[in-house]
Design an enzyme around this catalytic site. Structure first.
Site, PDB file in Angstrom:
ATOM      1  N   SER A 163       1.649  -1.201  -0.122  1.00 27.95           N
ATOM      2  CA  SER A 163      -0.361  -0.149  -0.072  1.00 27.95           C
ATOM      3  C   SER A 163       1.117   1.152  -0.700  1.00 27.95           C
ATOM      4  O   SER A 163       2.329   1.188   0.326  1.00 27.95           O
ATOM      5  CB  SER A 163      -0.796   0.040   1.220  1.00 27.95           C
ATOM      6  OG  SER A 163      -0.023   0.123   2.668  1.00 27.95           O
ATOM      7  N   LYS A 164       0.337   2.573  -0.391  1.00 26.56           N
ATOM      8  CA  LYS A 164       0.789   3.636  -0.756  1.00 26.56           C
ATOM      9  C   LYS A 164       1.500   3.958   0.685  1.00 26.56           C
ATOM     10  O   LYS A 164       2.691   4.409   1.605  1.00 26.56           O
ATOM     11  CB  LYS A 164      -0.182   4.738  -0.202  1.00 26.56           C
ATOM     12  CG  LYS A 164       0.498   6.090  -1.102  1.00 26.56           C
ATOM     13  CD  LYS A 164      -0.988   6.845  -1.040  1.00 26.56           C
ATOM     14  CE  LYS A 164      -1.373   7.717   0.053  1.00 26.56           C
ATOM     15  NZ  LYS A 164      -2.521   8.840  -0.243  1.00 26.56           N
ATOM     16  N   ARG A 165       0.699   3.282   2.239  1.00 24.51           N
ATOM     17  CA  ARG A 165       1.453   4.297   3.407  1.00 24.51           C
ATOM     18  C   ARG A 165       2.631   2.732   3.507  1.00 24.51           C
ATOM     19  O   ARG A 165       3.545   3.719   4.460  1.00 24.51           O
ATOM     20  CB  ARG A 165       0.377   3.197   4.598  1.00 24.51           C
ATOM     21  CG  ARG A 165      -0.642   4.185   5.082  1.00 24.51           C
ATOM     22  CD  ARG A 165      -1.566   3.756   5.653  1.00 24.51           C
ATOM     23  NE  ARG A 165      -1.994   2.861   5.468  1.00 24.51           N
ATOM     24  CZ  ARG A 165      -2.906   2.142   4.653  1.00 24.51           C
ATOM     25  NH1 ARG A 165      -3.479   3.709   3.965  1.00 24.51           N
ATOM     26  NH2 ARG A 165      -3.551   1.445   3.881  1.00 24.51           N
ATOM     27  N   GLY A 175       5.200   2.000   1.548  1.00 26.52           N
ATOM     28  CA  GLY A 175       5.972   2.742   1.280  1.00 26.52           C
ATOM     29  C   GLY A 175       6.072   4.060   1.418  1.00 26.52           C
ATOM     30  O   GLY A 175       7.828   4.661   1.832  1.00 26.52           O
TER      31      GLY A 175
END
Ligand code: GLU
Length: 507
Positions: free
Chosen positions: A261-263, A265
């Site tokens: 997920s973006k998180r 990253g």
């Protein structure tokens, strides 16, 4: 089916930045279309107005351009099935939803948001489906007269699919093989919303049909929606034209546990989006591969390898090669673990393999952004050719090549001073004299031979002179072969740098 022209689509919802998994979906679509002489369509699925984010569609288009995966038909390019933005097709979906109601495969539901909220609160695991639909306010429980009156009065309502009870829906997925679902598992999804907009479920089926899509590649997260879509294809009488499905494996976190997920990253310090995404609603900037200094060739290469291989150990593929070699049959079912170090390796490989000429404008921009003046284009090309093997990300070109344009202002003195002697200083003065007196060709190898001969004459081990020489020219302990550096700098500049450094070393 086989006689139909291959047509594939990428159908993003413009709700934010493009996750690398989204770009991989684009890539697989694109490769498949190119391989089969087919069409690649970009369709913007923007029917959920509450999730619409300004700028997201432009971002997607720019991403596709950066990657060189341009669609044949899109909102921007147009095409025979325009419009390609679902919000602009709003008027055409109602007819299909109503046809389903007439056939008994869908129904009007008049429940207010408050009523639904109460049910969710009061009934554990409430789903609007076969278990409860007969107790709610819809055209299955109301009389025809009541329904007609409510519709006439313009009472807000949605249209829901009536999921069959105790049936099994199955299909052949190009990647996953035989897939089957129990219809009792799915709720009665809304097909048409109170504002007259279709939901994704209705719009994706209607548009795939109207746009004559033959193959649909999408992320595995859409698999649970597949039974609803299959039933719609069947109920609308289009089953024979249904695209072949391929649900692409998830891209997993580096530890293999769950979807990347973006998180993740943010937490682990690498990008998950293709390009920087600035969310105008939150003011948040999410970093992208492009701005970090990835080449599009490397980005595509690392993406294709997340779930695919050609059956050999080969890892580096150009887009042209992929168009020839890619096959959906070789895509794995299992999720692919994302490894940022490996991603960096792909980029380094692609920088190494790129022609200096193709890197030139990017490198020039990077240097100029840092205040380096690049006057001579030919010189820049030579510099790039010499240092590109040492760059992993494009901004590394600054550190690796700035000294070719500006003499070092600082030296790594701790690496020179402790072993610095007057004899060594003498050697360099003699070397300057040699450069001044003799014809020295532009051949790094010849220069090295002369340098070493001079050292031998003076009884100094050449190895002890190499590091100081490098620090004189470069400033630190890095860079390509020092004689290559000297030749590229040219005789005059080399002499100037030795002189300046001799003064600094003597202090
Ligand atoms: N609109 C869906 C998305 O945002 C498309 C899924 C599909 O390709 O069917 O990913």
């Amino acid at each position: 089916m086989s006689s139909r022209k291959v047509r594939v689509r990428f159908a993003p919802s413009p709700t934010g930045g493009l996750h690398l998994g989204g770009v991989r979906t684009v890539l697989f679509n694109y490769l498949f279309a190119r391989q089969h002489g087919g069409d690649f369509v970009l369709r913007i699925e923007d029917t959920d107005q509450s999730r619409y984010v300004p700028g997201a569609e432009e971002y997607i288009t720019e991403c596709l351009q950066w990657c060189g995966l341009n669609p044949d038909e899109s909102p921007g390019v147009g095409g025979p099935y325009a419009p390609y933005r679902q919000s602009e097709r709003k008027a055409l979906y109602r007819e299909y939803a109503e046809r389903l109601v007439m056939q008994g495969h869908a129904y009007y539901a008049f429940d207010t948001p408050e009523e639904l909220e109460r049910n969710r609160r009061e009934i554990p695991n409430f789903q609007y489906g076969h278990a409860y639909r007969d107790t709610l306010r819809n055209s299955l429980t109301l009389t025809q007269t009541q329904v007609d009156q409510l519709l006439k009065d313009g009472v807000p309502h949605v249209i829901r699919i009536k999921m069959p009870v105790d049936e099994t829906v199955h299909f052949e997925d190009m990647i996953r093989g035989h897939v089957s679902f129990d219809t009792n598992q799915s709720d009665d999804k809304v097909l048409l919303k109170a504002d007259g907009m279709p939901t994704y479920h209705l719009a994706v089926v209607v548009d795939d049909y109207l746009m004559k899509i033959t193959h649909a590649f999408r992320g595995e997260e859409w698999l649970p929606s597949a039974p609803v879509h299959l039933l719609l294809w069947e109920y609308l009488g289009w089953k024979a034209d249904m695209p072949q499905w391929a649900h692409l494996p998830l891209i997993l976190k580096p530890d293999g546990h769950g979807k990347l997920s973006k998180r993740d990253g943010v937490r682990l310090g690498f990008p998950v989006y293709a390009m920087n995404w600035f969310d105008p609603n939150t003011g948040e900037l999410t970093p992208g591969f492009r701005e970090l200094g990835f080449l599009p060739e490397a980005f595509l290469n690392l993406l294709v390898m997340l779930g695919w291989n050609d059956g050999t150990d080969t890892e580096i593929f150009s887009l042209e090669e992929l168009i020839r070699k890619f096959s959906i049959e070789r895509v794995n079912k299992a999720g692919a673990r994302f490894d940022f170090e490996k991603a960096r390796w792909f980029n380094a490989e692609w920088i190494k393999r790129s022609e200096a000429r193709s890197l030139r404008s990017e490198v020039r921009r990077i240097l100029e952004d840092k205040g380096v003046i690049v006057a001579d284009d030919e010189y820049l090309l030579k510099v790039i050719g010499l240092v590109k093997e040492r760059c992993v990300l494009l901004p590394d070109f600054y550190q690796q090549s700035a000294y070719f344009f500006d003499a070092p202002k600082e030296y790594d003195l701790p690496s020179v001073k402790p072993k610095w002697t007057e004899a060594k200083a003498e050697f360099f003065r003699a070397f300057i004299a040699m450069l001044g007196n003799e014809e020295v060709s532009d051949d790094a190898h010849e220069l090295e031979i002369r340098f070493k001969a001079l050292a031998d004459e003076r009884g100094i081990k050449p190895g002890e002179l190499m590091l100081p020489f490098r620090i004189m020219l470069v400033g630190g302990k890095f860079g390509p072969h020092v004689f290559d550096v000297a030749v590229l700098l040219g005789k005059q500049e080399t002499v100037r740098r030795i002189e300046t450094a001799l003064a600094a070393f003597a202090d």
